[in-house]
Design a protein around this motif. Structure first.
Motif, mmCIF file in Angstrom:
data_model
loop_
_atom_site.group_PDB
_atom_site.id
_atom_site.type_symbol
_atom_site.label_atom_id
_atom_site.label_comp_id
_atom_site.label_asym_id
_atom_site.label_seq_id
_atom_site.Cartn_x
_atom_site.Cartn_y
_atom_site.Cartn_z
ATOM 1 N N SER A 310 0.848 -1.196 0.000
ATOM 2 C CA SER A 310 0.000 0.000 0.000
ATOM 3 C C SER A 310 0.881 1.243 0.000
ATOM 4 N N LEU A 311 0.290 2.377 -0.343
ATOM 5 C CA LEU A 311 1.060 3.600 -0.555
ATOM 6 C C LEU A 311 0.635 4.686 0.421
ATOM 7 N N LEU A 312 1.615 5.471 0.824
ATOM 8 C CA LEU A 312 1.393 6.576 1.755
ATOM 9 C C LEU A 312 1.947 7.845 1.124
ATOM 10 N N VAL A 313 1.088 8.850 0.955
ATOM 11 C CA VAL A 313 1.507 10.146 0.411
ATOM 12 C C VAL A 313 1.435 11.157 1.539
ATOM 13 N N THR A 314 2.561 11.831 1.816
ATOM 14 C CA THR A 314 2.575 12.770 2.933
ATOM 15 C C THR A 314 3.187 14.107 2.542
ATOM 16 N N VAL A 315 2.719 15.147 3.219
ATOM 17 C CA VAL A 315 3.310 16.490 3.174
ATOM 18 C C VAL A 315 3.326 17.003 4.606
ATOM 19 N N PRO A 316 4.514 17.268 5.158
ATOM 20 C CA PRO A 316 5.844 17.052 4.590
ATOM 21 C C PRO A 316 6.229 15.579 4.687
ATOM 22 N N GLY A 317 7.514 15.266 4.498
ATOM 23 C CA GLY A 317 7.974 13.892 4.598
ATOM 24 C C GLY A 317 7.838 13.359 6.018
ATOM 25 N N LEU A 318 7.882 12.042 6.156
ATOM 26 C CA LEU A 318 7.696 11.418 7.458
ATOM 27 C C LEU A 318 8.760 11.854 8.468
ATOM 28 N N GLU A 319 9.997 11.973 8.022
ATOM 29 C CA GLU A 319 11.056 12.371 8.961
ATOM 30 C C GLU A 319 10.765 13.741 9.554
ATOM 31 N N ASP A 320 10.336 14.681 8.724
ATOM 32 C CA ASP A 320 9.998 16.016 9.230
ATOM 33 C C ASP A 320 8.796 15.973 10.155
ATOM 34 N N SER A 321 7.798 15.175 9.795
ATOM 35 C CA SER A 321 6.581 15.109 10.610
ATOM 36 C C SER A 321 6.847 14.522 11.987
ATOM 37 N N LEU A 322 7.761 13.552 12.054
ATOM 38 C CA LEU A 322 8.012 12.849 13.318
ATOM 39 C C LEU A 322 9.087 13.508 14.170
ATOM 40 N N SER A 323 9.875 14.379 13.574
ATOM 41 C CA SER A 323 10.961 15.012 14.331
ATOM 42 C C SER A 323 10.378 15.877 15.447
ATOM 43 N N GLY A 324 10.951 15.753 16.623
ATOM 44 C CA GLY A 324 10.472 16.529 17.765
ATOM 45 C C GLY A 324 9.352 15.867 18.536
ATOM 46 N N LEU A 325 8.821 14.754 18.017
ATOM 47 C CA LEU A 325 7.761 14.049 18.735
ATOM 48 C C LEU A 325 8.339 12.858 19.489
ATOM 49 N N GLN A 326 7.760 12.562 20.633
ATOM 50 C CA GLN A 326 8.183 11.410 21.426
ATOM 51 C C GLN A 326 7.454 10.163 20.921
ATOM 52 N N VAL A 327 8.025 9.563 19.866
ATOM 53 C CA VAL A 327 7.403 8.376 19.268
ATOM 54 C C VAL A 327 8.452 7.289 19.096
ATOM 55 N N ASN A 328 7.991 6.065 19.120
ATOM 56 C CA ASN A 328 8.872 4.921 18.896
ATOM 57 C C ASN A 328 8.537 4.320 17.539
ATOM 58 N N ILE A 329 8.864 5.055 16.478
ATOM 59 C CA ILE A 329 8.561 4.615 15.119
ATOM 60 C C ILE A 329 9.866 4.519 14.333
ATOM 61 N N GLN A 330 10.170 3.328 13.871
ATOM 62 C CA GLN A 330 11.345 3.107 13.022
ATOM 63 C C GLN A 330 10.873 3.060 11.570
ATOM 64 N N LEU A 331 11.333 4.012 10.763
ATOM 65 C CA LEU A 331 10.845 4.098 9.386
ATOM 66 C C LEU A 331 11.373 2.975 8.501
ATOM 67 N N ALA A 332 12.627 2.595 8.669
ATOM 68 C CA ALA A 332 13.251 1.623 7.751
ATOM 69 C C ALA A 332 12.496 0.296 7.655
ATOM 70 N N PRO A 333 12.045 -0.294 8.754
ATOM 71 C CA PRO A 333 11.305 -1.565 8.629
ATOM 72 C C PRO A 333 9.861 -1.383 8.160
ATOM 73 N N TRP A 334 9.372 -0.134 8.208
ATOM 74 C CA TRP A 334 7.954 0.129 7.930
ATOM 75 C C TRP A 334 7.704 0.574 6.494
ATOM 76 N N VAL A 335 8.483 1.526 6.010
ATOM 77 C CA VAL A 335 8.224 2.106 4.691
ATOM 78 C C VAL A 335 9.509 2.235 3.878
ATOM 79 N N GLU A 336 9.312 2.324 2.580
ATOM 80 C CA GLU A 336 10.403 2.645 1.645
ATOM 81 C C GLU A 336 9.963 3.869 0.846
ATOM 82 N N GLU A 337 10.788 4.917 0.843
ATOM 83 C CA GLU A 337 10.414 6.109 0.082
ATOM 84 C C GLU A 337 10.668 5.873 -1.402
ATOM 85 N N ILE A 338 9.712 6.257 -2.226
ATOM 86 C CA ILE A 338 9.802 6.121 -3.674
ATOM 87 C C ILE A 338 10.182 7.481 -4.262
#
Length: 364
Positions: A310-338
């Motif tokens: 499945s596909l995820l379209v975001t504005v801004p990118g996930l790294e920008d959206s998650l920066s500064g938030l206290q979350v335990n989300i690892q992007l590498a095992p979850w998504v691949e940027e196209i």
């Protein structure tokens, strides 16, 4: 408009009056906010200008069929002075003078929708019920205003500035000539961005389910209805006023067969997220939730958006959206940027900076 009520009633009334006019999916000469067929062509200088004048008389006003028109164009090109032919061909490749003849009727429908929305929303397109968003805009380090990109393109903003209804600048010292540019922020995609997403970012969506998280005015849904073959388009919106507004538009333009708006917190829509083929998130949480709520929402989305491929379209990118938030989300095992190709429109026609904010991810 307070809480959206007056504007919604006005648009609903316009909907009733519209029943007596031409259907919404036809390009109407009046009542729809768009007027076509003016036969206006801007003319280049010298021999090119002569060529266009000849072309207008012989082709546009004779109602030629395709084969005759094609032959007439080729014959016309053979009459152009050799020294001017390259300039004419370059002009034909890049000019916007043909827009009135080539504009897609879907573009016209979206512009009609934008006009409907402008007529029932305040200029800043913010509702009094959006307390946190209004507060966060006021807290920006530089003066910032919300200008909805779907409702107001650059030309429209220029006309508003000329009328004194909007300004692109603010005064650094009251009464002086020292000014600086205002910051503009939009919570909607522009028409260009919608076309980029549906024509160049996403694949064929036949039989697919698309979810717009924080659907607001519904622009992603309307664009998906007109520009894609998605079987179902769901908008999840927390603000009840905007849900009502979307429902009015959906009914007026007869989109009810494929669009559904849910007045809900996305954190209650696990099953919908799990089954979605495409999820779109445009500036979805930053201005509407505090940091704790943002972290909770992202954790919920990461937990439920797991459908492989499945596909995820975001504005801004996930790294920008998650920066500064206290979350335990690892992007590498979850998504691949196209990687995306942003060079699909003529340079002068695009806001490249806006396009580069759009990111596409595939769920692993």
């Amino acid at each position: 408009m307070k809480g959206g009520g007056v504007g919604l009633l006005a648009l609903a009334g316009a909907r009733e009056r519209g029943k007596e006019e031409a259907g919404p999916r036809t390009l109407a000469a009046e009542g729809g906010g768009f007027h076509a067929g003016s036969n206006r062509v801007s003319e280049p200088a010298s021999a090119c200008a002569c060529a266009v004048r000849t072309f207008r008389c012989s082709a546009f006003f004779s109602n030629m069929e395709f084969r005759s028109a094609r032959l007439a164009i080729l014959q016309l090109l053979r009459t152009v002075a050799p020294a001017d032919l390259p300039a004419l061909l370059q002009w034909m490749r890049t000019t916007r003078d043909f827009d009135e003849f080539t504009q897609d009727n879907n573009d016209v429908i979206l512009k009609n929708i934008a006009e409907d929305l402008r007529n029932c929303l305040p200029l800043e397109t913010m509702l009094s019920s959006e307390h946190l968003a209004l507060q966060k805009i006021q807290q920006q380090p530089e003066p910032t205003v919300h200008v909805d990109a779907f409702l107001y393109d650059e030309d429209f903003i220029d006309s508003l500035c000329e009328e004194g209804k909007m300004s692109r600048n603010y005064c650094l010292v009251c009464g002086s000539h020292r000014t600086a540019p205002l910051g503009f922020i939009s919570h909607s995609f522009s028409l260009m961005e919608l076309k980029f997403i549906y024509h160049h970012v996403l694949p064929d969506l036949s039989g697919k389910v698309l979810v717009d998280v924080g659907s607001r005015l519904g622009t992603v849904l309307y664009g998906g209805y007109l520009y894609s073959s998605a079987s179902q388009l769901y908008g999840v919106e927390l603000n009840g006023d905007f849900c009502q507004l979307q429902e009015v538009i959906i009914k007026k333009y007869q989109f009810t067969d494929r669009i559904k708006v849910l007045h809900a917190d996305i954190c209650t829509q696990g099953l919908l997220l799990q089954n979605a083929d495409v999820i779109i998130m445009n500036n979805v949480f930053e201005y509407f939730l505090n940091e704790t709520e943002q972290a909770r929402a992202w954790e919920y989305i990461c937990h439920n958006v797991r459908k492989q491929g499945s596909l995820l379209v975001t504005v801004p990118g996930l790294e920008d959206s998650l920066s500064g938030l206290q979350v335990n989300i690892q992007l590498a095992p979850w998504v691949e940027e196209i990687p995306l190709n942003y060079d699909v429109f003529p340079e002068k026609d695009i806001d490249r900076e806006a396009l580069e904010q759009i990111h596409l991810y595939k769920i692993l």
